[in-house]
Design a protein around this motif. Structure first.
Motif, PDB file in Angstrom:
ATOM      1  N   UNK A  34       0.833  -1.205   0.000  1.00  0.00           N
ATOM      2  CA  UNK A  34       0.000   0.000   0.000  1.00  0.00           C
ATOM      3  C   UNK A  34       0.866   1.253   0.000  1.00  0.00           C
ATOM      4  N   UNK A  35       1.864   1.286   0.865  1.00  0.00           N
ATOM      5  CA  UNK A  35       2.756   2.445   0.917  1.00  0.00           C
ATOM      6  C   UNK A  35       3.500   2.611  -0.403  1.00  0.00           C
ATOM      7  N   UNK A  36       4.037   1.521  -0.941  1.00  0.00           N
ATOM      8  CA  UNK A  36       4.818   1.585  -2.182  1.00  0.00           C
ATOM      9  C   UNK A  36       3.967   2.117  -3.344  1.00  0.00           C
ATOM     10  N   UNK A  37       2.782   1.526  -3.526  1.00  0.00           N
ATOM     11  CA  UNK A  37       1.938   1.934  -4.650  1.00  0.00           C
ATOM     12  C   UNK A  37       1.374   3.342  -4.454  1.00  0.00           C
ATOM     13  N   UNK A  38       1.058   3.686  -3.231  1.00  0.00           N
ATOM     14  CA  UNK A  38       0.571   5.037  -2.936  1.00  0.00           C
ATOM     15  C   UNK A  38       1.640   6.072  -3.284  1.00  0.00           C
ATOM     16  N   UNK A  84       9.256  13.324   5.514  1.00  0.00           N
ATOM     17  CA  UNK A  84       9.062  12.113   4.692  1.00  0.00           C
ATOM     18  C   UNK A  84       8.036  11.256   5.428  1.00  0.00           C
ATOM     19  N   UNK A  85       6.783  11.667   5.359  1.00  0.00           N
ATOM     20  CA  UNK A  85       5.806  11.191   6.333  1.00  0.00           C
ATOM     21  C   UNK A  85       4.632  10.386   5.792  1.00  0.00           C
ATOM     22  N   UNK A  86       4.469  10.292   4.477  1.00  0.00           N
ATOM     23  CA  UNK A  86       3.283   9.608   3.953  1.00  0.00           C
ATOM     24  C   UNK A  86       3.222   8.154   4.400  1.00  0.00           C
ATOM     25  N   UNK A  87       4.365   7.472   4.401  1.00  0.00           N
ATOM     26  CA  UNK A  87       4.393   6.069   4.793  1.00  0.00           C
ATOM     27  C   UNK A  87       3.982   5.865   6.240  1.00  0.00           C
ATOM     28  N   UNK A  88       4.404   6.776   7.107  1.00  0.00           N
ATOM     29  CA  UNK A  88       4.041   6.664   8.520  1.00  0.00           C
ATOM     30  C   UNK A  88       2.541   6.852   8.705  1.00  0.00           C
ATOM     31  N   UNK A  89       1.970   7.770   7.932  1.00  0.00           N
ATOM     32  CA  UNK A  89       0.530   8.018   8.041  1.00  0.00           C
ATOM     33  C   UNK A  89      -0.268   6.785   7.660  1.00  0.00           C
ATOM     34  N   UNK A  90       0.100   6.177   6.545  1.00  0.00           N
ATOM     35  CA  UNK A  90      -0.618   4.997   6.083  1.00  0.00           C
ATOM     36  C   UNK A  90      -0.426   3.829   7.039  1.00  0.00           C
ATOM     37  N   UNK A  96      -6.229   6.327   3.150  1.00  0.00           N
ATOM     38  CA  UNK A  96      -5.463   6.754   1.967  1.00  0.00           C
ATOM     39  C   UNK A  96      -6.145   7.874   1.178  1.00  0.00           C
ATOM     40  N   UNK A  97      -7.462   7.895   1.163  1.00  0.00           N
ATOM     41  CA  UNK A  97      -8.177   8.948   0.445  1.00  0.00           C
ATOM     42  C   UNK A  97      -7.885  10.309   1.066  1.00  0.00           C
ATOM     43  N   UNK A  98      -7.904  10.365   2.397  1.00  0.00           N
ATOM     44  CA  UNK A  98      -7.647  11.631   3.080  1.00  0.00           C
ATOM     45  C   UNK A  98      -6.195  12.071   2.922  1.00  0.00           C
ATOM     46  N   UNK A  99      -5.282  11.103   2.908  1.00  0.00           N
ATOM     47  CA  UNK A  99      -3.873  11.441   2.736  1.00  0.00           C
ATOM     48  C   UNK A  99      -3.630  11.996   1.331  1.00  0.00           C
ATOM     49  N   UNK A 100      -4.177  11.332   0.319  1.00  0.00           N
ATOM     50  CA  UNK A 100      -3.980  11.793  -1.057  1.00  0.00           C
ATOM     51  C   UNK A 100      -4.654  13.143  -1.276  1.00  0.00           C
ATOM     52  N   UNK A 101      -5.831  13.332  -0.697  1.00  0.00           N
ATOM     53  CA  UNK A 101      -6.518  14.619  -0.832  1.00  0.00           C
ATOM     54  C   UNK A 101      -5.713  15.735  -0.167  1.00  0.00           C
ATOM     55  N   UNK A 102      -5.066  15.414   0.929  1.00  0.00           N
ATOM     56  CA  UNK A 102      -4.237  16.430   1.593  1.00  0.00           C
ATOM     57  C   UNK A 102      -3.020  16.767   0.740  1.00  0.00           C
ATOM     58  N   UNK A 103      -2.439  15.750   0.126  1.00  0.00           N
ATOM     59  CA  UNK A 103      -1.285  15.997  -0.742  1.00  0.00           C
ATOM     60  C   UNK A 103      -1.646  16.958  -1.874  1.00  0.00           C
ATOM     61  N   UNK A 104      -2.863  16.853  -2.366  1.00  0.00           N
ATOM     62  CA  UNK A 104      -3.292  17.697  -3.478  1.00  0.00           C
ATOM     63  C   UNK A 104      -3.975  18.983  -3.013  1.00  0.00           C
ATOM     64  N   UNK A 315      -8.814   4.606  -6.032  1.00  0.00           N
ATOM     65  CA  UNK A 315      -9.924   5.291  -5.369  1.00  0.00           C
ATOM     66  C   UNK A 315      -9.434   6.549  -4.647  1.00  0.00           C
ATOM     67  N   UNK A 316      -8.255   6.453  -4.039  1.00  0.00           N
ATOM     68  CA  UNK A 316      -7.699   7.620  -3.334  1.00  0.00           C
ATOM     69  C   UNK A 316      -7.411   8.754  -4.311  1.00  0.00           C
ATOM     70  N   UNK A 317      -6.852   8.415  -5.463  1.00  0.00           N
ATOM     71  CA  UNK A 317      -6.555   9.432  -6.475  1.00  0.00           C
ATOM     72  C   UNK A 317      -7.843  10.077  -6.974  1.00  0.00           C
ATOM     73  N   UNK A 318      -8.840   9.253  -7.242  1.00  0.00           N
ATOM     74  CA  UNK A 318     -10.120   9.783  -7.726  1.00  0.00           C
ATOM     75  C   UNK A 318     -10.762  10.697  -6.682  1.00  0.00           C
ATOM     76  N   UNK A 319     -10.732  10.253  -5.433  1.00  0.00           N
ATOM     77  CA  UNK A 319     -11.302  11.066  -4.347  1.00  0.00           C
ATOM     78  C   UNK A 319     -10.592  12.419  -4.259  1.00  0.00           C
TER      79      UNK A 319
END
Length: 341
Positions: A34-38, A84-90, A96-104, A315-319
């Motif tokens: 999940x972390x790798x693909x995210x 360098x925190x995305x992996x720790x969050x997941x 993942x939807x909230x993390x990706x939305x925050x990134x954008x 789904x996270x990207x779409x969200x």
């Protein structure tokens, strides 16, 4: 009469070799994939201009956050790290939807689009953020450990920082206070060996970072950060010690990031051959796949996880893309203000 040759038996596993059940290995595989693909998709979105500012990917270091999380009491213990925190969050269990939305920078993000890549927080999982100032989180995390001890709530603070931050003065001030007050702090040094872009051999007079607490009386241990089971077991020992009142512990996790320091870093300070060798011989996900093969996991089980993760990330990207940008009025929320006189 000649003796018949003794029957060959498989060598016994050494008692200190980490082991895990097939179910645990499948879970570790899922969390790391999940972390790798995210992160791979985050890199793509950054290249498309959909993620602004800085973006530091965790690719290659997945076993660290996943292994550590095994000892975390979600929502009770505290987790804090650098940028360098995305992996720790997941790994902590954030959506993942909230993390990706925050990134954008979207309103559906965990910090309503106001934190971006480096400054996300999530109270339910006990994630106290990524922090953009090198080493700043170490002092803050020590404060979280102090709060836990002050309240007597048996919580532990998991404080991540890198080999570059290990030379910061505030780190040693934190070590001193943590040992003085026997705080339940686990200092996790993610030694990916290059900090922002300089090898540890060129930037540190001593490279055994697990020994950095010796002058304060803080014990330490070095562990293979490409082996999720080794990380899991080392952290479990440190956490038991902390919960029993033994005080702080330093865990130097030897890991390796595959990408540059950030998306804008071409990483010319190391060779492609060096990176390829680590990917080929020490990849943390491949290591778990080998253990799964030994545990008789089927190819269908692996493929099912891969397909599930692909769908979750899509789904996270779409969200994120469909979530609106925050209204300008959000600038005035979640801010401490003095009461009007």
């Amino acid at each position: 009469m000649a003796k018949a040759p003794a029957a060959k038996t498989a060598p016994k596993k050494l008692p200190n070799t980490p082991t895990a059940s097939k179910e645990d290995l499948l879970r570790f595989y899922r969390e790391m994939v999940l972390i790798r693909r995210f992160e791979e998709r985050a890199g793509q979105l950054y290249g498309m201009g959909l993620i602004g500012g800085f973006c530091h990917l965790y690719i290659g270091q997945e076993a660290v956050a996943v292994g550590v999380q095994e000892s975390v009491k979600q929502g009770h213990d505290k987790i804090i790290t650098g940028y360098r925190d995305h992996g720790h969050m997941l790994a902590a269990g954030m959506d993942p939807k909230e993390v990706m939305a925050e990134l954008t920078g979207r309103i559906g993000g965990s910090s309503k689009g106001k934190g971006g890549s480096m400054h996300m927080f999530d109270v339910p999982t006990g994630f106290y953020g990524g922090h953009g100032i090198v080493g700043a989180q170490v002092a803050l995390g020590t404060g979280l450990a102090f709060a836990g001890k002050y309240r007597g709530d048996d919580s532990v603070a998991f404080i991540y920082f890198g080999d570059g931050a290990a030379n910061q003065g505030q780190v040693y001030e934190s070590f001193n206070m943590a040992q003085l007050w026997k705080l339940p702090a686990i200092y996790i040094i993610e030694n990916n060996q290059y900090a922002m872009g300089t090898s540890i051999e060129r930037s540190s007079s001593t490279t055994q970072l697990s020994e950095r607490g010796a002058s304060f009386g803080i014990p330490g241990e070095q562990v293979d950060g490409m082996d999720v089971l080794a990380v899991r077991d080392a952290v479990a020992r440190a956490v038991k010690r902390a919960r029993d009142g033994g005080g702080p512990f330093i865990l130097e996790v030897k890991t390796y990031r595959y990408r540059g320091h950030s998306m804008s870093d071409p990483a010319k300070y190391r060779t492609k051959e060096e990176v390829d060798e680590v990917k080929t011989t020490r990849d943390p996900i491949d290591h778990v796949k080998k253990l799964l093969a030994d545990a008789k996991a089927t190819e269908d089980e692996i493929k099912a996880i891969d397909a599930e993760i692909k769908a979750i990330v899509a789904e996270a990207v779409q969200f994120a893309q469909e979530s609106p940008e925050p209204d300008p009025s959000e600038l005035y929320t979640d801010v401490y203000l003095e009461a009007a006189q």
